[in-house]
Motif scaffolding. Structure first.
Motif, PDB file in Angstrom:
ATOM      1  N   ALA A  33       0.844  -1.178   0.000  1.00  0.00           N
ATOM      2  CA  ALA A  33       0.000   0.000   0.000  1.00  0.00           C
ATOM      3  C   ALA A  33       0.887   1.239   0.000  1.00  0.00           C
ATOM      4  O   ALA A  33       1.961   1.249   0.605  1.00  0.00           O
ATOM      5  CB  ALA A  33      -0.888   0.009   1.240  1.00  0.00           C
ATOM      6  N   ILE A  51      -3.565   4.149  -1.727  1.00  0.00           N
ATOM      7  CA  ILE A  51      -3.936   3.164  -2.740  1.00  0.00           C
ATOM      8  C   ILE A  51      -3.352   1.826  -2.342  1.00  0.00           C
ATOM      9  O   ILE A  51      -2.202   1.727  -1.906  1.00  0.00           O
ATOM     10  CB  ILE A  51      -3.431   3.610  -4.126  1.00  0.00           C
ATOM     11  N   TYR A  52      -4.174   0.785  -2.499  1.00  0.00           N
ATOM     12  CA  TYR A  52      -3.722  -0.538  -2.136  1.00  0.00           C
ATOM     13  C   TYR A  52      -3.052  -1.242  -3.307  1.00  0.00           C
ATOM     14  O   TYR A  52      -3.143  -0.802  -4.450  1.00  0.00           O
ATOM     15  CB  TYR A  52      -4.901  -1.364  -1.625  1.00  0.00           C
ATOM     16  N   LYS A  56      -6.929  -0.942  -7.290  1.00  0.00           N
ATOM     17  CA  LYS A  56      -8.383  -0.794  -7.426  1.00  0.00           C
ATOM     18  C   LYS A  56      -9.015  -0.063  -6.257  1.00  0.00           C
ATOM     19  O   LYS A  56     -10.078   0.547  -6.387  1.00  0.00           O
ATOM     20  CB  LYS A  56      -9.031  -2.153  -7.618  1.00  0.00           C
ATOM     21  N   ASP A  57      -8.407  -0.152  -5.110  1.00  0.00           N
ATOM     22  CA  ASP A  57      -8.958   0.475  -3.913  1.00  0.00           C
ATOM     23  C   ASP A  57      -8.174   1.737  -3.607  1.00  0.00           C
ATOM     24  O   ASP A  57      -6.979   1.683  -3.298  1.00  0.00           O
ATOM     25  CB  ASP A  57      -8.886  -0.484  -2.732  1.00  0.00           C
ATOM     26  N   THR A  58      -8.875   2.855  -3.691  1.00  0.00           N
ATOM     27  CA  THR A  58      -8.259   4.152  -3.439  1.00  0.00           C
ATOM     28  C   THR A  58      -9.062   4.917  -2.400  1.00  0.00           C
ATOM     29  O   THR A  58     -10.286   4.741  -2.287  1.00  0.00           O
ATOM     30  CB  THR A  58      -8.161   4.983  -4.728  1.00  0.00           C
ATOM     31  N   TYR A  59      -8.386   5.774  -1.675  1.00  0.00           N
ATOM     32  CA  TYR A  59      -9.010   6.513  -0.591  1.00  0.00           C
ATOM     33  C   TYR A  59      -8.484   7.940  -0.586  1.00  0.00           C
ATOM     34  O   TYR A  59      -7.340   8.181  -0.966  1.00  0.00           O
ATOM     35  CB  TYR A  59      -8.706   5.835   0.749  1.00  0.00           C
ATOM     36  N   ASP A 103      -1.843  -4.898   2.714  1.00  0.00           N
ATOM     37  CA  ASP A 103      -3.197  -4.728   3.224  1.00  0.00           C
ATOM     38  C   ASP A 103      -3.222  -3.833   4.457  1.00  0.00           C
ATOM     39  O   ASP A 103      -4.133  -3.921   5.285  1.00  0.00           O
ATOM     40  CB  ASP A 103      -3.825  -6.077   3.541  1.00  0.00           C
TER      41      ASP A 103
END
Length: 126
Positions: A33, A51-52, A56-59, A103
């Motif tokens: 990450a 971002i992981y 696909k997973d962003t914050y 993670d």
């Protein structure tokens, strides 16, 4: 040896755009990450976006959501931050940081990040 080298900062006008890059080396970039954080003069370090692994997973922090976009190119070992609709309040030294694992959560808790770049200055002014 882990290295993170930021680039792309500079002077932008309010409403303008910049794209920051963070070139990573010394570790398997795709497995971790990553985040961007910033520090304005006289203020505390602020987490901006994360971002992981896989991308696909962003914050985003509320202050930048819908204006900034984080992405990664694992083939190039590079992290990006596309910044648009810039405001004077975005003026800060921007850092990229490596999480301790793929993670790592919560991603906004930068106290757990184990490597940081030297930063790139972003100044938003007319």
């Amino acid at each position: 040896q882990v290295q993170l080298v930021e680039s792309g900062g500079g002077l932008a006008q309010p409403g303008g755009s910049l794209r920051l890059s963070c070139a990573a080396s010394g570790f398997i970039f795709s497995r971790y990450a990553m985040s961007w954080a910033r520090q304005a003069p006289g203020k505390e370090l602020e987490w901006v976006s994360g971002i992981y692994s896989g991308g696909k997973d962003t914050y985003y922090a509320d202050s930048v959501r819908d204006r900034f976009t984080i992405s990664r190119d694992d083939a190039k070992n590079t992290l990006y931050l596309q910044m648009s609709s810039l405001k004077p309040d975005d003026t800060a030294l921007y850092y990229c940081a490596k999480g301790p694992r793929e993670d790592y959560a919560p991603i906004e808790d930068f106290n757990g990040y184990d490597s940081w770049g030297q930063g790139t200055q972003v100044t938003v002014s007319s």
